[in-house]
Design a protein around this motif. Sequence first.
Motif, PDB file in Angstrom:
ATOM      1  N   ASP A  29      -0.159 -12.853  13.456  1.00  0.00           N
ATOM      2  CA  ASP A  29       0.328 -12.134  14.628  1.00  0.00           C
ATOM      3  C   ASP A  29       0.892 -13.134  15.625  1.00  0.00           C
ATOM      4  N   LEU A  30       2.147 -12.943  16.016  1.00  0.00           N
ATOM      5  CA  LEU A  30       2.806 -13.892  16.900  1.00  0.00           C
ATOM      6  C   LEU A  30       2.191 -13.925  18.292  1.00  0.00           C
ATOM      7  N   THR A  31       1.583 -12.831  18.708  1.00  0.00           N
ATOM      8  CA  THR A  31       1.035 -12.752  20.057  1.00  0.00           C
ATOM      9  C   THR A  31      -0.395 -13.260  20.146  1.00  0.00           C
ATOM     10  N   THR A  32      -1.252 -12.766  19.252  1.00  0.00           N
ATOM     11  CA  THR A  32      -2.679 -13.106  19.323  1.00  0.00           C
ATOM     12  C   THR A  32      -3.078 -14.274  18.439  1.00  0.00           C
ATOM     13  N   GLY A  33      -2.242 -14.572  17.423  1.00  0.00           N
ATOM     14  CA  GLY A  33      -2.601 -15.604  16.461  1.00  0.00           C
ATOM     15  C   GLY A  33      -3.535 -15.118  15.381  1.00  0.00           C
ATOM     16  N   ASP A  34      -3.885 -13.819  15.387  1.00  0.00           N
ATOM     17  CA  ASP A  34      -4.784 -13.283  14.367  1.00  0.00           C
ATOM     18  C   ASP A  34      -4.148 -13.360  12.983  1.00  0.00           C
ATOM     19  N   PRO A  35      -4.941 -13.664  11.948  1.00  0.00           N
ATOM     20  CA  PRO A  35      -4.411 -13.663  10.580  1.00  0.00           C
ATOM     21  C   PRO A  35      -4.143 -12.244  10.107  1.00  0.00           C
ATOM     22  N   LEU A  36      -3.005 -12.055   9.450  1.00  0.00           N
ATOM     23  CA  LEU A  36      -2.608 -10.766   8.902  1.00  0.00           C
ATOM     24  C   LEU A  36      -2.515 -10.874   7.386  1.00  0.00           C
ATOM     25  N   LEU A  37      -2.985  -9.846   6.702  1.00  0.00           N
ATOM     26  CA  LEU A  37      -2.888  -9.774   5.251  1.00  0.00           C
ATOM     27  C   LEU A  37      -1.939  -8.650   4.888  1.00  0.00           C
ATOM     28  N   CYS A  38      -0.878  -8.985   4.139  1.00  0.00           N
ATOM     29  CA  CYS A  38       0.122  -8.001   3.706  1.00  0.00           C
ATOM     30  C   CYS A  38      -0.127  -7.693   2.238  1.00  0.00           C
ATOM     31  N   VAL A  39      -0.291  -6.417   1.913  1.00  0.00           N
ATOM     32  CA  VAL A  39      -0.659  -5.973   0.568  1.00  0.00           C
ATOM     33  C   VAL A  39       0.347  -4.934   0.091  1.00  0.00           C
ATOM     34  N   ALA A  40       0.743  -5.028  -1.190  1.00  0.00           N
ATOM     35  CA  ALA A  40       1.739  -4.079  -1.709  1.00  0.00           C
ATOM     36  C   ALA A  40       1.545  -3.854  -3.202  1.00  0.00           C
ATOM     37  N   GLY A  41       2.216  -2.855  -3.707  1.00  0.00           N
ATOM     38  CA  GLY A  41       2.193  -2.508  -5.124  1.00  0.00           C
ATOM     39  C   GLY A  41       2.755  -1.118  -5.309  1.00  0.00           C
ATOM     40  N   GLN A  42       1.898  -0.212  -5.781  1.00  0.00           N
ATOM     41  CA  GLN A  42       2.273   1.179  -5.974  1.00  0.00           C
ATOM     42  C   GLN A  42       1.221   2.050  -5.315  1.00  0.00           C
ATOM     43  N   PRO A  43       1.608   2.935  -4.380  1.00  0.00           N
ATOM     44  CA  PRO A  43       2.944   3.376  -3.979  1.00  0.00           C
ATOM     45  C   PRO A  43       3.747   2.267  -3.294  1.00  0.00           C
ATOM     46  N   PRO A  44       5.077   2.453  -3.211  1.00  0.00           N
ATOM     47  CA  PRO A  44       5.963   1.364  -2.773  1.00  0.00           C
ATOM     48  C   PRO A  44       6.013   1.168  -1.261  1.00  0.00           C
ATOM     49  N   ASN A  45       4.873   0.845  -0.678  1.00  0.00           N
ATOM     50  CA  ASN A  45       4.874   0.495   0.729  1.00  0.00           C
ATOM     51  C   ASN A  45       4.008  -0.745   0.937  1.00  0.00           C
ATOM     52  N   ILE A  46       4.129  -1.358   2.089  1.00  0.00           N
ATOM     53  CA  ILE A  46       3.401  -2.589   2.397  1.00  0.00           C
ATOM     54  C   ILE A  46       2.444  -2.300   3.543  1.00  0.00           C
ATOM     55  N   LYS A  47       1.159  -2.554   3.319  1.00  0.00           N
ATOM     56  CA  LYS A  47       0.160  -2.391   4.361  1.00  0.00           C
ATOM     57  C   LYS A  47      -0.120  -3.743   5.002  1.00  0.00           C
ATOM     58  N   VAL A  48      -0.070  -3.800   6.315  1.00  0.00           N
ATOM     59  CA  VAL A  48      -0.328  -5.032   7.063  1.00  0.00           C
ATOM     60  C   VAL A  48      -1.662  -4.868   7.782  1.00  0.00           C
ATOM     61  N   LEU A  49      -2.625  -5.719   7.425  1.00  0.00           N
ATOM     62  CA  LEU A  49      -3.981  -5.601   7.929  1.00  0.00           C
ATOM     63  C   LEU A  49      -4.318  -6.786   8.826  1.00  0.00           C
ATOM     64  N   ASN A  50      -4.985  -6.511   9.933  1.00  0.00           N
ATOM     65  CA  ASN A  50      -5.506  -7.571  10.785  1.00  0.00           C
ATOM     66  C   ASN A  50      -6.895  -7.938  10.267  1.00  0.00           C
ATOM     67  N   VAL A  51      -7.024  -9.151   9.733  1.00  0.00           N
ATOM     68  CA  VAL A  51      -8.284  -9.542   9.100  1.00  0.00           C
ATOM     69  C   VAL A  51      -9.392  -9.724  10.121  1.00  0.00           C
ATOM     70  N   ARG A  52      -9.058 -10.133  11.322  1.00  0.00           N
ATOM     71  CA  ARG A  52     -10.094 -10.348  12.342  1.00  0.00           C
ATOM     72  C   ARG A  52     -10.694  -9.029  12.826  1.00  0.00           C
ATOM     73  N   THR A  53      -9.822  -8.049  13.076  1.00  0.00           N
ATOM     74  CA  THR A  53     -10.316  -6.770  13.596  1.00  0.00           C
ATOM     75  C   THR A  53     -10.617  -5.763  12.498  1.00  0.00           C
ATOM     76  N   GLY A  54     -10.060  -5.986  11.292  1.00  0.00           N
ATOM     77  CA  GLY A  54     -10.256  -5.033  10.212  1.00  0.00           C
ATOM     78  C   GLY A  54      -9.412  -3.786  10.339  1.00  0.00           C
ATOM     79  N   LYS A  55      -8.410  -3.802  11.181  1.00  0.00           N
ATOM     80  CA  LYS A  55      -7.584  -2.623  11.420  1.00  0.00           C
ATOM     81  C   LYS A  55      -6.267  -2.693  10.645  1.00  0.00           C
ATOM     82  N   LEU A  56      -5.769  -1.520  10.279  1.00  0.00           N
ATOM     83  CA  LEU A  56      -4.432  -1.412   9.706  1.00  0.00           C
ATOM     84  C   LEU A  56      -3.420  -1.533  10.842  1.00  0.00           C
ATOM     85  N   VAL A  57      -2.588  -2.562  10.807  1.00  0.00           N
ATOM     86  CA  VAL A  57      -1.622  -2.806  11.874  1.00  0.00           C
ATOM     87  C   VAL A  57      -0.403  -1.919  11.717  1.00  0.00           C
ATOM     88  N   LYS A  58       0.131  -1.877  10.492  1.00  0.00           N
ATOM     89  CA  LYS A  58       1.332  -1.074  10.242  1.00  0.00           C
ATOM     90  C   LYS A  58       1.504  -0.890   8.753  1.00  0.00           C
TER      91      LYS A  58
END
Length: 428
Positions: A29-58
């Motif tokens: 995350d450019l603002t907070t510096g939190d690590p983000l995990l981007c995960v993809a496969g099938q279905p064809p979308n990308i989930k972006v997760l904030n590892v520190r907070t455990g929340k789905l970012v987008k």
Amino acid sequence: MRRYCKDGIDDDLGLTWVKENNSCVWSQDLTTGDPLLCVAGQPPNIKVLNVRTGKLVKTLIGHGKEINDLAVSPLSPAILASASMDYTVRFWSLNAAHEQQPCMLICGGEGHKEGLLTLAFHPSGRYLLTGGMDCVVNLWTIPGLPNDVSGTDKPTIIHYPHFSSSAVHTDFVDWSDQLSTPTRLKLLTTGSVDWYHDLILSKCANENMIVLWRIEGFDSSSPPPSSNSAPTTHEFRPTRSAFGGTYQRLLQFEALETTPFYMRFSLFCQPEKRPILVIGNEKSKVFFWDLQSLEEWAETSKDDDDNNDNRFKIPRAKKGIARKILSKQRESSIASTTTTTTNTGSSVGPHSLLHSTSRNAADENREGSSRARQKFAVDDPFRTLIPHRTQVVPRVTFASRQVAWSVGGEWMVVVGDQGMIALFTRPI
């Protein structure tokens, strides 16, 4: 620690995870510096997760079919690229300013005729390699991102790559290794095409080897070519290039029993560190090559004839560890006095591997060993180099699928079938 599960519903995230997720990369995350995990496969979308907070970012939506690979730009952790079975690569902005329209760029058009399987950024961030089920390797020139249309509903579209070849491989180009160093958060991920400075490492199914090659005329220190110079498909040629040539095969690395689809190698390549190429096979074996030892062996065994012009040089890093490898060597027959050592254990010490490999290269060369030539000789681009070291993971037979390194090379992890995870370490 927060719980991330493979299947079912995670209470913290409120997400349904499916077994078809096949790709993940780290960002930040450019603002907070939190690590983000981007995960993809099938279905064809990308989930972006904030590892520190455990929340789905987008969730990034746009591809029409399964996503097979992800990569973060070495220029910014906010630039994410994805390769899909819909024949395209999409570039996404993770910047909150572009949240409504995150897709900035699409590479498609006449690039691939079948689904994409792998992609890798050049360390400069201005070029991207892709490989797919059409046996084609493409190089795309990437404009500066974000650009004027970023955040709008009209992303930039690139129809033609600046290099395209179906001659390098004979089957699915299914994996390459990738090195990316995003701002403020350095990460190593893996992929079947990858860059080794301006050279390319790639692997396809059914060949049992990794190939090192270069695009003739390509020099990342020169300004990127214009979009108008990209060759079109109006005239069919196995290799099309905007750089004034075709391609040159340099080396082959023997990787036996790696014929199945989706078996990926990894390259550890960091400044002031010995570059190490690794791949696991179907039979619990992990193969290592110390690429610097190839240079050292070439230096100690080069021809005495200083006027020998029948050589070509492979460029290494531009600074720091900038050295060159000579690939035209004497072809005299020599006898073998050394055998390959195969060790059994659940972990391997890359530190001892690095030092013993370089020492063996020099020692074997002084002894005039034909075994050394099988490991280190770089005079014949069609001779496969056997592994410098082979490590066997004991008590289980599994097929390795991916390999990844820690940033400093102290740790390496191999993951494969049957849920197998093998962790390798080295003493500091």
